[in-house]
Design an enzyme around this catalytic site. Structure first.
Site, mmCIF file in Angstrom:
data_model
loop_
_atom_site.group_PDB
_atom_site.id
_atom_site.type_symbol
_atom_site.label_atom_id
_atom_site.label_comp_id
_atom_site.label_asym_id
_atom_site.label_seq_id
_atom_site.Cartn_x
_atom_site.Cartn_y
_atom_site.Cartn_z
ATOM 1 C CG ASP A 520 -2.091 0.889 1.149
ATOM 2 O OD1 ASP A 520 -2.290 1.523 0.102
ATOM 3 O OD2 ASP A 520 -2.839 0.962 2.143
ATOM 4 C CD GLU A 523 -0.255 5.527 -3.701
ATOM 5 O OE1 GLU A 523 -1.053 4.579 -3.813
ATOM 6 O OE2 GLU A 523 0.289 5.850 -2.626
ATOM 7 C CG ASP A 596 -7.835 4.602 0.454
ATOM 8 O OD1 ASP A 596 -7.687 3.369 0.469
ATOM 9 O OD2 ASP A 596 -6.976 5.392 0.881
#
Length: 930
Positions: A520, A523, A596
């Site tokens: 997770d 990015e 999300d």
């Protein structure tokens, strides 16, 4: 420093509480992004480049792009033509792929080499190059310059127009119709690297952040045209419609382009062109008259893409005599940095384009069988007792599941590869309890490393100099879940290899062979950074700026993690790694999800085009958080989400820690049954899903498909993204509104469709309205002419279904025929690569004979299955069979006609069924109805 730390702690607390929801002002728009604003301000025809010195060299077409010099179009200072020639290379590859590279001439002294994204293009593609032997020279059809033309594939040619410069693919033959073109509208611009003048200020400021931009403007922009296209699709990730909407035109003054910039976006908006967690600069067009084509730009810098609406260049087209051969869709591609490395795909079928794209970036990895089943996740399951209770309740309520997930709170203070010794004192025993039921566990491992000298990962990474550097050359220090954190420079292969070794059983203490991984925040997410990410002037691998590779950071982290699990199992165990960030090639390393989302009907609705868009871009193993990550879904929304999510390629329930607990048994007996039935549908269809994952692994064709991929001539399907195909055989339509009184379902094509629950037939080519849609399922239909394999005995997990018998559902078409496939291997190893598998083809003919043939190579004989065929269900037969005969054995078996259990419900009318025909699934056999 104290003020900065307090500010960072405030940001961290907002993230943890969920208070940091999406705020437009936190992120840049095009007008706040100088390279985007400059590119959008250019007028058609402003490119003054011409191609010179066109020749063949080393099997490629090569040329120089130089400024024509004398141009009647006025060019502003921000649109200056290159001061040095650019080097152009055009290459042809097998299967109709053309590659275009344009870069600076490094022999002429730019300050540094531009970044070219490594480890994305697969070696097999590079070895498929066609060596060009000669060029044809001809005049352009409209007399506007000379063309150099070369063979690309049967039916297609590549070409470059010299003056003005233009590159295109066309159908073969003099004046053949264009398929794809670049710079037809004269918008190409390439800002070359140069030394800074004393009075220049190259810094860019956004909010409280300053980007030093030491190498100045270095953007590239150009137009691409898709001919005979009705729609364009792709360029994920955006929470919007599958068919990309125009972003520029006479009535779209304030519209934003589609942004590709990997960002950590809390509670993202639906129906927005805003960039999300991943970026794939691949666009696919489709139209009824020609079919499909595609375009891919391999760049990891921020990108903005305009879909140019009708009339966008009306005032220029006549003045500049821009090509207007036929109907086309024009697009404008803009990137902050990098090189021009682009690929043209001729199609012409949608599946051809996806296959051609994945021939460049690689086919999707073959998942383990368990990973295609249901996953249960929450931020966070509190402790071992909580894990044991959740696991036991799945058994108590007779709901199958395969994987239980642990989020960041399972660690010791957000130090990855550790366990909280108070909450999870016996991690190995915990995992073994799950494994005894055929279940698995996933733990989270994020890229931010807690800056704590007592933490063994940080200590070693710091000593070895393995962190990304800030613009001054010091280890970059940003804030994420652990607080002060640094980030591994995973662009460097040495560092990726080191990271992979952290997953060994020796290094990851408390891990077992049944534990897999979730990446997770990759990015990368930096809570106190510009746009919640890393500064663009941070440094990787020497002098590579973060701006040049930002969108690929998560890809390299995903790659390194998957490689770690591969090493851990000595290359025998297929990895499972879920990643939030992605880039071209991510499909080779595991699954991704849509991030999300929120417990809203609109987010349920937008999950379908998001997943379909990812599939078109090579990412087959995708899904959305069932129930929505943020917020508290009511029972109806949660049930409808499970009913649709059961058909997602990746099927996982997940929730934020501030939400109410929402395990499937917490909404009353009625809703527990509805959710159980939805999950059981997935388990029944696992043999079909696994077969589709193998098809994706072999061809790149996605598991979940837009209707038009299977029905490319049906115009009613082109804009439909409320329904989707699972493979070629099942159509699913979601229910997207509370208390829906009706459901409208368009069934494409000319054949019948059979309700998967009742067996009732519906005509294709029509929209069917269903009053008061059933609360126990979303509409799903099996296409006539297909055969779907199932397993209908429900166990605790997919692993326990391994030896269960199969059911074959044969849905015959108007010709009384049908066909289907079933792929079987050991579900976990790489032995299938060596031929250890069964690949069965089922065919039902007009004479009433159903046959099964193993299509595998001789090597596939190494694998066998003891499973049998339990039932053969026959939908749409034009006669009532009296019985059946197994050919070769001359053995008769009975055929019963009556209600039969389909998926979740008995049929509403008599359906012929062959029960216990005594057939082994691994044998070649024929059975004939009489």
């Amino acid at each position: 420093a104290m003020g900065t730390a307090l500010h960072a702690l405030l940001i961290l607390s907002l993230f943890i509480s969920g208070g940091f929801s999406w705020k437009r002002e936190e992120f840049r728009n095009c007008d706040q992004t100088p390279f985007c604003k400059r590119a959008r301000s250019r007028n058609p025809g402003s490119c003054s480049l011409i191609a010179t010195d066109v020749a063949i060299s080393d099997g490629d077409l090569v040329a120089k792009l130089v400024s024509k010099g004398d141009n009647n179009i006025e060019i502003s200072e921000s649109q200056e033509s290159p001061s040095r020639p650019l080097l152009l290379t055009l290459s042809a590859y097998r299967d109709g792929v053309m590659r275009l590279k344009i870069d600076e001439d490094h022999s002429l002294g730019p300050p540094k080499k531009r970044f070219e994204v490594p480890d994305v293009i697969v070696p097999e593609f590079l070895s498929s190059k066609l060596w060009l032997q000669r060029l044809k020279e001809e005049n352009n059809e409209d007399g506007s310059g000379i063309l150099s033309v070369f063979y690309l594939s049967d039916g297609y040619e590549g070409a470059i127009r010299h003056d003005p410069f233009e590159v295109f693919v066309r159908e073969r033959g003099r004046y053949g119709k264009k398929v794809l073109s670049l710079n037809s509208n004269g918008l190409f611009d390439f800002e070359q690297l140069r030394e800074k003048n004393e009075n220049e200020d190259w810094e860019e400021r956004f909010r409280s952040h300053t980007d030093k931009r030491p190498y100045g403007p270095q953007s590239i922009s150009f137009d691409v045209s898709f001919y005979e296209a009705d729609f364009v699709y792709g360029i994920p990730e955006h929470a919007t419609s599958l068919a990309l909407k125009p972003t520029r035109g006479p009535e779209l003054e304030h519209s934003e382009p589609y942004r590709l910039f990997n960002l950590d976006v809390f509670e993202y908006l639906h129906d927005s062109p805003f960039g999300l967690y991943g970026s794939i600069p691949f666009m696919l067009s489709h139209g009824k008259s020609r079919g499909s084509s595609g375009f891919f730009w391999l760049s990891a810098a921020e990108m903005q893409i305009d879909v140019l609406g009708s009339g966008w260049n009306n005032e220029w087209e006549s003045v500049l005599k821009l090509p207007s051969d036929r109907k086309r869709i024009d697009t404008l591609w803009m990137s902050e940095a990098g090189v021009m490395d682009a690929f043209f795909f001729v199609g012409p079928d949608p599946k051809d384009v996806v296959r051609q794209y994945t021939s460049v970036t690689g086919s999707p990895a073959m998942p383990q069988f368990f990973a295609t089943a249901y996953h249960q996740c929450r931020w966070n399951y509190r402790d071992e007792e909580d894990v044991n209770n959740v696991d036991a309740n799945f058994d108590e309520y007779d709901i199958p599941y395969d994987v239980l997930w642990l989020d960041i709170e399972h660690t010791d203070g957000k130090r990855y590869f550790t366990w909280d010794k108070q909450l999870f004192p016996n991690p190995i025993e915990m995992q073994k309890k799950l494994a005894a039921k055929g279940r698995h566990m996933v733990t989270i491992v994020d890229p931010h490393i807690k800056r704590d000298d007592s933490y063994f990962i940080h200590k070693e990474a710091s000593e070895k100099g393995y962190y990304v550097k800030d613009s001054t050359g010091k280890d970059f220090d940003g804030w994420c879940w652990p607080g002060s954190s640094s980030y591994l420079d995973v662009v460097n292969p040495e560092i990726r290899s080191w990271w992979a070794d952290r997953f060994s059983y020796k290094n990851y203490v408390g891990s077992t062979p049944s534990l897999y991984v979730w990446n997770d925040m990759n990015e990368p997410s930096v809570f106190n950074g510009p746009e919640v990410s890393m500064p663009r002037d941070a440094l990787h691998f020497g002098d590579v700026e973060h701006r040049e590779l930002h969108n690929a950071y998560g890809y390299y982290f995903h790659m390194a993690t998957a490689d770690g699990l591969l090493k851990r199992g000595d290359g025998k165990d297929r990895p499972f790694v879920l990643s939030r960030a992605f880039f071209p090639g991510s499909q080779r390393y595991g699954a991704v999800w849509t991030g999300d989302n929120t417990a809203e009907w609109e987010h349920l609705r937008v999950s379908v085009p998001m997943i379909l868009s990812l599939g078109l871009a090579g990412l087959s193993f995708t899904g959305a958080d069932v129930g929505g990550f943020f917020g508290n879904p009511d029972a109806e929304l949660l049930v409808r989400w499970y009913q649709l999510g059961a058909y997602y390629p990746f099927f996982r329930g997940h929730a934020h820690h501030d939400t109410k607990r929402r395990e499937p048994w917490l909404f009353g007996d009625k809703n527990t049954k509805l959710i159980r039935d939805a999950i059981r549908i997935r388990y029944s269809l696992l043999p079909y899903f696994y077969t589709l994952f193998r098809e994706a692994n072999a061809t790149g064709v996605p598991v979940a498909r837009p209707l038009w991929m299977e029905f490319p001539s049906d115009e009613n399907a082109f804009g439909n993204d409320e329904a989707f195909m699972v493979g070629n055989g099942i159509l699913v339509q979601g229910i997207y509104s509370e208390g829906a009184k009706e459901a409208k379902v368009y069934l494409p094509g000319n054949d019948l469709w059979f309700d998967t629950r009742t067996g009732r037939a519906y005509e294709g080519g029509e929209t069917h309205k269903f009053e008061n849609p059933a609360e126990d399922a979303v509409p799903a239909f099996q296409r006539a002419g297909t055969i779907i394999p199932r397993k209908d005995r429900f166990r605790r997990s997919s692993t326990q279904m391994e030896n269960d018998p199969y059911t074959l559902v044969v849905a015959v078409n108007g010709s009384n025929s049908a066909e289907g496939e079933l792929y079987i291997d050991d579900g976990k190893s790489f032995d299938f690569v060596k031929g250890s598998y069964l690949h069965l083809r089922f065919e039902f003919g007009a004479d009433g004979t159903l046959s099964s043939t193993n299509m595998g190579s001789s090597g596939s004989r190494k694998f066998s299955s003891g499973c049998t065929v339990e039932r053969i269900i026959l939908l749409g037969l034009g006669f009532d069979p009296k019985g059946a005969v197994v050919e070769g054995e001359n053995r008769e078996v009975g055929v019963e006609t009556g209600p039969v259990s389909l998926i979740g419900k008995s049929s509403s009318s008599g359906v012929p069924t062959i029960r216990k025909p005594g057939l082994r699934i691994s044998d070649n056999w024929k059975i004939k109805l009489v």
